[in-house]
Design an enzyme around this catalytic site. Sequence first.
Site, PDB file in Angstrom:
ATOM      1  CG  HIS A 128     122.694  12.407  31.441  1.00 20.81           C
ATOM      2  ND1 HIS A 128     123.175  11.144  31.165  1.00 20.81           N
ATOM      3  CD2 HIS A 128     121.719  12.637  30.533  1.00 20.81           C
ATOM      4  CE1 HIS A 128     122.509  10.631  30.136  1.00 20.81           C
ATOM      5  NE2 HIS A 128     121.624  11.529  29.735  1.00 20.81           N
TER       6      HIS A 128
ATOM      7  CD  GLU B 276     117.834   7.266  30.346  1.00 22.14           C
ATOM      8  OE1 GLU B 276     118.321   8.146  31.083  1.00 22.14           O
ATOM      9  OE2 GLU B 276     117.366   7.495  29.220  1.00 22.14           O
TER      10      GLU B 276
END
Length: 332
Positions: free
Chosen positions: A39, A107
């Site tokens: 992330h 994402e």
Amino acid sequence: MSAHIGYAAMLERFPPAEAVALSALAESHGFTGVMASDHFQPWIPAQGESSFVWSVLGAIAERTHGDFGPGVTTPGFRMHPAVVAQASATLASMHPGRHWLGLGSGEALNEHVVGPYWPEAPDRINRMFEAVDVIRKLFTGSLAGRDVRHSGQHFKLEATRLWTMPAVAPEILVAASGPVTAKRAGRTVDGMITTGAPAEKLAALLTRFREGAREVGRDAARMPKVLQLHLSWAPTDEEAMRGALAEWPNGGLRIPRGDIRSPFEFEQLARTVRPEDFAGRMVVSADPDVHRADIQRHLDLGFDRIYLHNAGRDQAAFLEVFGRDVLPGLRA
């Protein structure tokens, strides 16, 4: 036969040194590998972290003895596929037979930060599979001692090779949340990764993965089918639910999240999650037997390796309880 149950090190929730220590602690309690999340930002501000997965994986590898890999990294936005290939080959060279490369289509939360246009899902998936082509060319060509090139719709690669390579290239596993990607993964890569979802959806993904493998003469039974399973355990049911709502509302959010750009935007959406939203999607319970039965159902469905993520903040207690009361009762 004992099941392969690993630990999911959630780098958006724990500082890197703590994530490394927890991975080592997990192994001491019987967990057999580590999947580390990649992330750039946490899902919600309260999670509070997002360290660089490749640095953390190197440290995890030094403190553990099982398999390890990113679950999952996205080539082509923050890093060119050639750089991802180099990072993976380096880890595999340092730790032969232990490292696998997990890839996903990404994402917006993590990938939009470098500023390009954020494509629709079909374009992201095509981009990912072209990145797979680049990475496989580098692995194959480098092992053969020759330079490779690539000129495609999304990526270019000048004549080059990886000068540091293991004797055997890392397995490439692709993340699939839909049937088209699952089937394509069966046709093109070494294995599939997915996350916890209703049983009928997971069964459909596995079926399509096997279909894709069969179409090109591959045996899906020999190909890794990997699951990241989210759960919430705590000493009481009330604590388990509080942990799920505060730390992992993702598990109850029933809308697509690939286009959400900010943790603060995600936080607003997460406020709509209620306890009943976790039903059928993520087990929230203080009872180890309930969790063991759910994990066994996923093994019986056809997954070879499962990496567990507990939403609770007290990871040490979770690892101790599951190592003692859950893992020994599971069978592949």
